[in-house]
Motif scaffolding. Structure first.
Motif, PDB file in Angstrom:
ATOM      1  N   GLY A 120       4.470  -6.472  10.704  1.00  0.00           N
ATOM      2  CA  GLY A 120       4.309  -7.907  10.850  1.00  0.00           C
ATOM      3  C   GLY A 120       5.632  -8.607  11.041  1.00  0.00           C
ATOM      4  N   LYS A 121       5.626  -9.929  10.811  1.00  0.00           N
ATOM      5  CA  LYS A 121       6.817 -10.754  10.907  1.00  0.00           C
ATOM      6  C   LYS A 121       6.821 -11.740   9.746  1.00  0.00           C
ATOM      7  CE  LYS A 121       6.731 -10.702  15.984  1.00  0.00           C
ATOM      8  NZ  LYS A 121       6.633 -11.550  17.208  1.00  0.00           N
ATOM      9  N   VAL A 122       8.010 -12.129   9.302  1.00  0.00           N
ATOM     10  CA  VAL A 122       8.131 -13.165   8.287  1.00  0.00           C
ATOM     11  C   VAL A 122       9.201 -14.145   8.746  1.00  0.00           C
ATOM     12  CG1 VAL A 122       9.800 -11.830   6.916  1.00  0.00           C
ATOM     13  CG2 VAL A 122       8.486 -13.683   5.844  1.00  0.00           C
ATOM     14  N   THR A 123       8.880 -15.435   8.624  1.00  0.00           N
ATOM     15  CA  THR A 123       9.821 -16.480   9.018  1.00  0.00           C
ATOM     16  C   THR A 123      10.233 -17.266   7.793  1.00  0.00           C
ATOM     17  OG1 THR A 123       8.787 -16.662  11.207  1.00  0.00           O
ATOM     18  CG2 THR A 123      10.183 -18.491  10.492  1.00  0.00           C
ATOM     19  N   ILE A 124      11.550 -17.334   7.565  1.00  0.00           N
ATOM     20  CA  ILE A 124      12.114 -18.037   6.417  1.00  0.00           C
ATOM     21  C   ILE A 124      13.273 -18.893   6.910  1.00  0.00           C
ATOM     22  CG2 ILE A 124      13.222 -17.797   4.166  1.00  0.00           C
ATOM     23  CD1 ILE A 124      11.870 -15.035   3.967  1.00  0.00           C
ATOM     24  N   ASP A 125      13.215 -20.176   6.606  1.00  0.00           N
ATOM     25  CA  ASP A 125      14.266 -21.101   7.035  1.00  0.00           C
ATOM     26  C   ASP A 125      14.512 -21.022   8.537  1.00  0.00           C
ATOM     27  OD1 ASP A 125      14.562 -21.901   4.436  1.00  0.00           O
ATOM     28  OD2 ASP A 125      16.330 -20.678   4.039  1.00  0.00           O
ATOM     29  N   GLY A 126      13.434 -20.852   9.299  1.00  0.00           N
ATOM     30  CA  GLY A 126      13.546 -20.815  10.750  1.00  0.00           C
ATOM     31  C   GLY A 126      13.973 -19.486  11.323  1.00  0.00           C
ATOM     32  N   LYS A 127      14.263 -18.514  10.472  1.00  0.00           N
ATOM     33  CA  LYS A 127      14.686 -17.194  10.942  1.00  0.00           C
ATOM     34  C   LYS A 127      13.526 -16.213  10.804  1.00  0.00           C
ATOM     35  CE  LYS A 127      17.957 -13.448  10.045  1.00  0.00           C
ATOM     36  NZ  LYS A 127      19.064 -12.958   9.180  1.00  0.00           N
ATOM     37  N   THR A 128      13.187 -15.539  11.906  1.00  0.00           N
ATOM     38  CA  THR A 128      12.074 -14.588  11.910  1.00  0.00           C
ATOM     39  C   THR A 128      12.610 -13.159  11.836  1.00  0.00           C
ATOM     40  OG1 THR A 128      10.681 -16.073  13.205  1.00  0.00           O
ATOM     41  CG2 THR A 128      10.055 -13.755  13.173  1.00  0.00           C
ATOM     42  N   THR A 129      12.017 -12.379  10.954  1.00  0.00           N
ATOM     43  CA  THR A 129      12.420 -10.979  10.754  1.00  0.00           C
ATOM     44  C   THR A 129      11.207 -10.079  10.936  1.00  0.00           C
ATOM     45  OG1 THR A 129      14.085 -11.667   9.136  1.00  0.00           O
ATOM     46  CG2 THR A 129      13.442  -9.339   9.133  1.00  0.00           C
ATOM     47  N   GLU A 130      11.405  -8.983  11.662  1.00  0.00           N
ATOM     48  CA  GLU A 130      10.335  -8.007  11.846  1.00  0.00           C
ATOM     49  C   GLU A 130      10.080  -7.262  10.538  1.00  0.00           C
ATOM     50  OE1 GLU A 130       8.508  -7.341  14.582  1.00  0.00           O
ATOM     51  OE2 GLU A 130       9.542  -8.806  15.865  1.00  0.00           O
ATOM     52  N   ILE A 131       8.822  -7.041  10.230  1.00  0.00           N
ATOM     53  CA  ILE A 131       8.451  -6.270   9.041  1.00  0.00           C
ATOM     54  C   ILE A 131       7.941  -4.915   9.504  1.00  0.00           C
ATOM     55  CG2 ILE A 131       6.989  -6.151   6.997  1.00  0.00           C
ATOM     56  CD1 ILE A 131       6.712  -9.193   7.165  1.00  0.00           C
ATOM     57  N   LYS A 132       8.637  -3.864   9.130  1.00  0.00           N
ATOM     58  CA  LYS A 132       8.195  -2.515   9.475  1.00  0.00           C
ATOM     59  C   LYS A 132       7.309  -1.960   8.368  1.00  0.00           C
ATOM     60  CE  LYS A 132      12.297  -1.520  12.251  1.00  0.00           C
ATOM     61  NZ  LYS A 132      13.439  -0.602  12.475  1.00  0.00           N
ATOM     62  N   GLU A 133       6.586  -0.894   8.659  1.00  0.00           N
ATOM     63  CA  GLU A 133       5.715  -0.305   7.648  1.00  0.00           C
ATOM     64  C   GLU A 133       6.529   0.166   6.448  1.00  0.00           C
ATOM     65  OE1 GLU A 133       4.995   4.245   9.037  1.00  0.00           O
ATOM     66  OE2 GLU A 133       3.963   2.731  10.226  1.00  0.00           O
ATOM     67  N   ASN A 134       5.863   0.242   5.302  1.00  0.00           N
ATOM     68  CA  ASN A 134       6.495   0.615   4.034  1.00  0.00           C
ATOM     69  C   ASN A 134       7.575  -0.401   3.629  1.00  0.00           C
ATOM     70  OD1 ASN A 134       4.944   2.981   3.900  1.00  0.00           O
ATOM     71  ND2 ASN A 134       6.403   4.055   5.198  1.00  0.00           N
ATOM     72  N   THR A 135       7.206  -1.672   3.687  1.00  0.00           N
ATOM     73  CA  THR A 135       8.113  -2.751   3.301  1.00  0.00           C
ATOM     74  C   THR A 135       7.430  -3.620   2.247  1.00  0.00           C
ATOM     75  OG1 THR A 135       9.100  -2.817   5.515  1.00  0.00           O
ATOM     76  CG2 THR A 135       9.455  -4.731   4.120  1.00  0.00           C
ATOM     77  N   ALA A 136       8.191  -4.065   1.254  1.00  0.00           N
ATOM     78  CA  ALA A 136       7.619  -4.896   0.194  1.00  0.00           C
ATOM     79  C   ALA A 136       8.463  -6.135  -0.034  1.00  0.00           C
ATOM     80  CB  ALA A 136       7.517  -4.093  -1.101  1.00  0.00           C
ATOM     81  N   PHE A 137       7.824  -7.215  -0.457  1.00  0.00           N
ATOM     82  CA  PHE A 137       8.498  -8.467  -0.750  1.00  0.00           C
ATOM     83  C   PHE A 137       8.107  -8.948  -2.144  1.00  0.00           C
ATOM     84  CE2 PHE A 137       8.062  -8.239   3.788  1.00  0.00           C
ATOM     85  CZ  PHE A 137       9.229  -8.760   4.300  1.00  0.00           C
ATOM     86  N   VAL A 138       9.057  -9.587  -2.815  1.00  0.00           N
ATOM     87  CA  VAL A 138       8.767 -10.294  -4.057  1.00  0.00           C
ATOM     88  C   VAL A 138       9.076 -11.764  -3.792  1.00  0.00           C
ATOM     89  CG1 VAL A 138       9.367 -10.615  -6.471  1.00  0.00           C
ATOM     90  CG2 VAL A 138       9.325  -8.315  -5.491  1.00  0.00           C
ATOM     91  N   ILE A 139       8.065 -12.609  -3.887  1.00  0.00           N
ATOM     92  CA  ILE A 139       8.219 -14.021  -3.538  1.00  0.00           C
ATOM     93  C   ILE A 139       8.054 -14.862  -4.794  1.00  0.00           C
ATOM     94  CG2 ILE A 139       7.384 -15.890  -2.080  1.00  0.00           C
ATOM     95  CD1 ILE A 139       6.206 -13.799  -0.230  1.00  0.00           C
ATOM     96  N   SER A 140       9.062 -15.674  -5.100  1.00  0.00           N
ATOM     97  CA  SER A 140       9.015 -16.516  -6.282  1.00  0.00           C
ATOM     98  C   SER A 140       8.137 -17.738  -6.040  1.00  0.00           C
ATOM     99  CB  SER A 140      10.428 -16.983  -6.656  1.00  0.00           C
ATOM    100  OG  SER A 140      11.245 -15.886  -6.958  1.00  0.00           O
ATOM    101  N   LYS A 141       7.531 -18.197  -7.099  1.00  0.00           N
ATOM    102  CA  LYS A 141       6.706 -19.404  -7.033  1.00  0.00           C
ATOM    103  C   LYS A 141       7.518 -20.572  -6.479  1.00  0.00           C
ATOM    104  CE  LYS A 141       4.015 -22.475 -10.032  1.00  0.00           C
ATOM    105  NZ  LYS A 141       3.551 -22.708 -11.420  1.00  0.00           N
ATOM    106  N   GLY A 142       6.929 -21.296  -5.528  1.00  0.00           N
ATOM    107  CA  GLY A 142       7.594 -22.445  -4.927  1.00  0.00           C
ATOM    108  C   GLY A 142       8.349 -22.135  -3.657  1.00  0.00           C
TER     109      GLY A 142
END
Length: 251
Positions: A120-142
């Motif tokens: 997949g893809k993730v966009t943060i602060d206008g910057k898009t990054t490709e997400i490859k398989e076997n990738t994990a994210f920890v997202i803080s509340k807010g």
């Protein structure tokens, strides 16, 4: 930093986001794995079973030791509550994809996992990054983040409270049974590390012969440990003994 990334093909990567006051990080469990594979989360010491496969989990139940099966509480997001104390919700497959693609501001602490065959893809602060398989994210509340799933089926866990819920499944647990189990595992590992073997693993005649010939040391009566002949003083002692025996034979 609100989005703390994360593991990508075994490499740690960091993605910056809006800067907010950082919270104290949850303590990483000191002993890993066993209880993580048996998630006795929602209902005390019972096991959770999931029915279904990609792209959805159709049913989640908790199975008690006596064989009684109870369905887990479903959520409006198509997931299931797997830990009641922190109201942790697990969402998988199409439901996880829908949740991610319809969420830009995360109002809960969230783990996002793109397993094998998922990208997949993730966009943060206008910057898009490709997400490859076997990738994990920890997202803080807010935090703000925009996900797009391009292939496969992601999984996520969202908690109303901080992620330190898993500390209950470690050697710091408030549950005495879990705490005792970790103590037992640590004791077993200490024996293994020291090379100590329970005497009942040997034939009684064999272990008595090993002790008689001073090939092993006796530890705490029930355990034996093979002597390290490479240790200089022990090696020297045995070489002298062997030399003395050889001398007697020559004479």
């Amino acid at each position: 930093m609100n989005v703390t990334p994360i593991i990508k093909n075994t490499k740690l990567e960091t993605i910056s986001n809006i800067h907010l006051p950082q919270r104290k990080q949850a303590e990483t469990p000191k002993v890993a794995s066993h209880f993580a594979t048996l998630p006795n989360l929602a209902y005390g010491r019972h096991l959770i079973n999931f029915t279904g496969n990609a792209p959805s989990i159709t049913k989640a139940t908790v199975l008690s030791p006596d064989g009684h099966e109870t369905e887990l509480k479903p959520t409006k997001n198509g997931g299931f509550i797997i830990e009641e104390r922190t109201n942790t919700e697990l969402i998988y497959g199409n439901n996880a994809k829908k949740y991610l693609e319809n969420t830009e501001k995360f109002d809960r602490d969230t783990h996002v996992v793109f397993p094998k065959k998922a990208t997949g893809k993730v966009t943060i602060d206008g910057k898009t990054t490709e997400i490859k398989e076997n990738t994990a994210f920890v997202i803080s509340k807010g935090s703000n983040a925009k996900f797009e799933v391009t292939k496969g089926y992601p999984m996520l866990m969202a908690s109303d409270k901080n992620f330190d819920w898993y500390s209950n499944y470690s050697n710091q647990s408030d549950d005495q049974m879990i705490k005792n189990k970790y103590a037992e595992l640590m004791w077993v590992n200490a024996r293994l590390y020291n090379g100590e073997i329970n005497k009942n693993k040997f034939d009684e005649k064999v272990v008595n012969k090993l002790i008689e010939k001073e090939i092993v040391d006796v530890k705490d009566n029930d355990y034996v440990k093979f002597k390290h002949y490479y240790v200089p003083d022990i090696k020297q002692k045995n070489l002298k003994k062997m030399a003395s025996q050889k001398k007697k034979l020559i004479l």
